[in-house]
Design an enzyme around this catalytic site. Structure first.
Site, PDB file in Angstrom:
ATOM      1  N   LYS A 103      -5.161   7.622 -16.892  1.00 18.57           N
ATOM      2  CA  LYS A 103      -4.502   7.325 -15.606  1.00 18.57           C
ATOM      3  C   LYS A 103      -3.032   7.657 -15.735  1.00 18.57           C
ATOM      4  CE  LYS A 103      -5.604   5.253 -11.630  1.00 18.57           C
ATOM      5  NZ  LYS A 103      -6.944   5.059 -11.054  1.00 18.57           N
ATOM      6  N   GLY A 214      -6.917  -3.615   3.005  1.00 24.70           N
ATOM      7  CA  GLY A 214      -6.378  -2.287   2.705  1.00 24.70           C
ATOM      8  C   GLY A 214      -6.787  -1.283   3.760  1.00 24.70           C
ATOM      9  N   GLY A 216      -5.677   2.117   3.330  1.00 21.70           N
ATOM     10  CA  GLY A 216      -5.401   3.425   2.716  1.00 21.70           C
ATOM     11  C   GLY A 216      -6.676   4.249   2.750  1.00 21.70           C
ATOM     12  N   ASN A 217      -6.788   5.201   1.848  1.00 22.30           N
ATOM     13  CA  ASN A 217      -7.950   6.090   1.860  1.00 22.30           C
ATOM     14  C   ASN A 217      -9.267   5.317   1.779  1.00 22.30           C
ATOM     15  OD1 ASN A 217     -10.067   7.541   0.057  1.00 22.30           O
ATOM     16  ND2 ASN A 217      -8.980   9.174   1.101  1.00 22.30           N
ATOM     17  N   ALA A 218      -9.392   4.426   0.800  1.00 22.06           N
ATOM     18  CA  ALA A 218     -10.664   3.714   0.624  1.00 22.06           C
ATOM     19  C   ALA A 218     -10.933   2.767   1.792  1.00 22.06           C
ATOM     20  CB  ALA A 218     -10.655   2.951  -0.697  1.00 22.06           C
ATOM     21  N   GLY A 219      -9.939   1.973   2.163  1.00 21.21           N
ATOM     22  CA  GLY A 219     -10.118   0.946   3.191  1.00 21.21           C
ATOM     23  C   GLY A 219     -10.464   1.526   4.559  1.00 21.21           C
TER      24      GLY A 219
HETATM   25  N1  GLU Z   1      -8.177   7.137  -8.471  1.00 24.80           N
HETATM   26  C1  GLU Z   1      -9.597   7.104  -8.358  1.00 24.80           C
HETATM   27  C2  GLU Z   1     -10.162   5.985  -9.184  1.00 24.80           C
HETATM   28  O1  GLU Z   1      -9.486   5.022  -9.476  1.00 24.80           O
HETATM   29  C3  GLU Z   1     -10.246   8.454  -8.617  1.00 24.80           C
HETATM   30  C4  GLU Z   1      -9.974   9.075  -9.926  1.00 24.80           C
HETATM   31  C5  GLU Z   1     -10.458  10.520 -10.033  1.00 24.80           C
HETATM   32  O2  GLU Z   1     -10.942  11.064  -9.072  1.00 24.80           O
HETATM   33  O3  GLU Z   1     -10.344  11.070 -11.135  1.00 24.80           O
HETATM   34  O4  GLU Z   1     -11.318   5.968  -9.508  1.00 24.80           O
END
Ligand code: GLU
Length: 406
Positions: A103, A214, A216-219
């Site tokens: 990350k 949330g 954002g993208n997920a929410g």
């Molecule tokens: N940021 C996303 C996660 O936490 C996706 C990570 C990715 O696609 O490599 O799973």
């Protein structure tokens, strides 16, 4: 606030108390392979220079190249990035894709930067970490506040530095820059497949009242998917406030208002409540889709949801897990529920390497098969070991990583 990396380590110990793993393996797993820290200096639009702290943590690559997003957030620090990198290693094992875990992050509030400043910062991140990333080494992606546009800048900068223009160094790119169909909605879509696979087993009704933390993208995609499937989304929050309507929100109206006003507080036609109140609403399904440490020992006893489905990473602390388990509230853990982002990311990487472009249908068919299989597998493991879904998911992941490390 509890340290997310300590929570992550605590989660391993809790899983290892249910199923024995060799101590050397566990010790190895608790330490990241590489911690990279850099200072990024860019010129702001007003001519001043500003320096930002930046990170990449490469946690484990026993199962494949390090894989995981880059977070831009004012609260991002090394402890957070380490925890997120660790969860990525487990997540890629849960869905059994050939990737490890890593990350990245920058301590910055991107909302205070202009587009030009954001581009210079993203290119600076790429320059700082270029020698450590690459299609067979470490493949970054979006996370909180990082967009397909930012991924396109990273791919472009990496191509300029190394000559590798395959795009496979980073995923979550715009479609026209080699992105995959379905990547934008993947996190929520996968959470939905998991929900469908476990709905009956977890005793949820056909039509659920859903609360989402949330936007954002997920929410936001979660709000769209659940409401399109006939469930009632009764509350949604952003970082400052939440909108609530017990009869069901008009999801598109809420999202349009958030994008226009930049704040849910200004949305008409709904009651405004706090994030703390949102978490304690009476509902069938609570979907945390924001940041870590939201459900804690302070509020877990007050939750009224039947099931928590974690689209965020690390929203529930280990202490809260115990309280929820004892109250019969199932938690579908992040490393399963939100693993689809990285799964479609891996499809994108594969398409870039093979110079292919798969249809959205193909992507979703493959995704659904993986998610349903692994959700059922983890549910069965939790029954077999008489434990919660998080420990079961950890055990499945640890067994796969252990197999690869041997
Ligand atoms: N940021 C996303 C996660 O936490 C996706 C990570 C990715 O696609 O490599 O799973």
């Amino acid at each position: 606030m509890s340290n997310p990396f300590e929570n992550a380590l605590n989660q391993i110990s809790r899983a290892a108390a249910v199923r024995d793993f060799p101590p050397e393996f566990l010790a190895k797993l608790k330490t990241p392979n590489n911690i990279l820290e850099k200072k990024l200096t860019i010129t702001l639009d007003n001519g001043e220079e500003k320096t930002f702290d930046a990170y990449r943590v490469q946690f484990n690559n026993a199962r494949g190249p390090y894989k995981g997003g880059i977070r831009y957030h004012q609260q991002t620090d090394l402890a957070e990035v380490k925890a997120l990198a660790f969860w990525m290693a487990l997540k890629t094992a849960v869905v059994n894709i050939p990737m490890g875990g890593g990350k990245g992050g920058i301590t910055v509030n991107p909302k205070e930067l202009s587009v030009g400043e954001l581009e210079r910062l993203s290119r600076a991140w790429t320059q700082a970490f270029a020698e450590f990333i690459g299609p067979q080494k470490d493949v970054p992606a979006p996370d909180v506040n990082t967009t397909p546009q930012i991924m396109a800048w990273i791919a472009d900068e990496y191509g300029k530095i190394t000559g590798d223009t395959s795009g496979a160094v980073v995923t979550g790119k715009p479609i026209e820059n080699g992105g995959s169909e379905g990547r934008g909605t993947a996190t929520a879509q996968g959470g939905y497949y998991v929900f469908e696979a476990l709905k009956e087993k977890l005793g949820l009704p056909d039509q659920c009242r859903v609360v989402i933390q949330g936007v954002g993208n997920a929410g936001r995609y979660a709000a769209r998917l659940w409401s399109a499937a006939g469930h009632k989304v009764i509350a949604i929050s952003d970082s400052k406030a939440a909108v609530y309507d017990p009869n069901g929100l008009n999801v598109e109206e809420v999202i349009a208002c958030k994008d226009k006003e930049r704040s849910l507080e200004k949305c008409p036609n709904a009651e405004i409540i706090t994030n703390a109140e949102l978490l304690e609403l009476d509902c069938d399904l609570l979907i945390p889709a924001a940041l870590e440490n939201q459900i804690t020992q302070e509020n877990a006893a007050n939750l009224k949801a039947r099931v928590v489905l974690e689209l965020a990473n690390g929203p529930t602390t280990p202490e809260a897990d115990d309280i929820l388990f004892s109250r019969g509230i199932a938690v579908v853990p992040d490393i399963l529920a939100n693993a689809c982002g990285v799964t479609v990311s891996t499809f994108e990487w594969e398409q870039n390497l093979k110079n292919e472009h798969w249809s959205e249908q193909e992507v979703f068919d493959k995704l659904k098969e993986i998610m349903v299989r692994e959700a059922e597998n983890i549910y069965a493991k939790s029954k077999e070991l008489n434990t919660d879904l998080r420990r079961a998911a950890f055990i499945v992941a640890l067994e796969r990583i252990e197999g690869a490390m041997k």
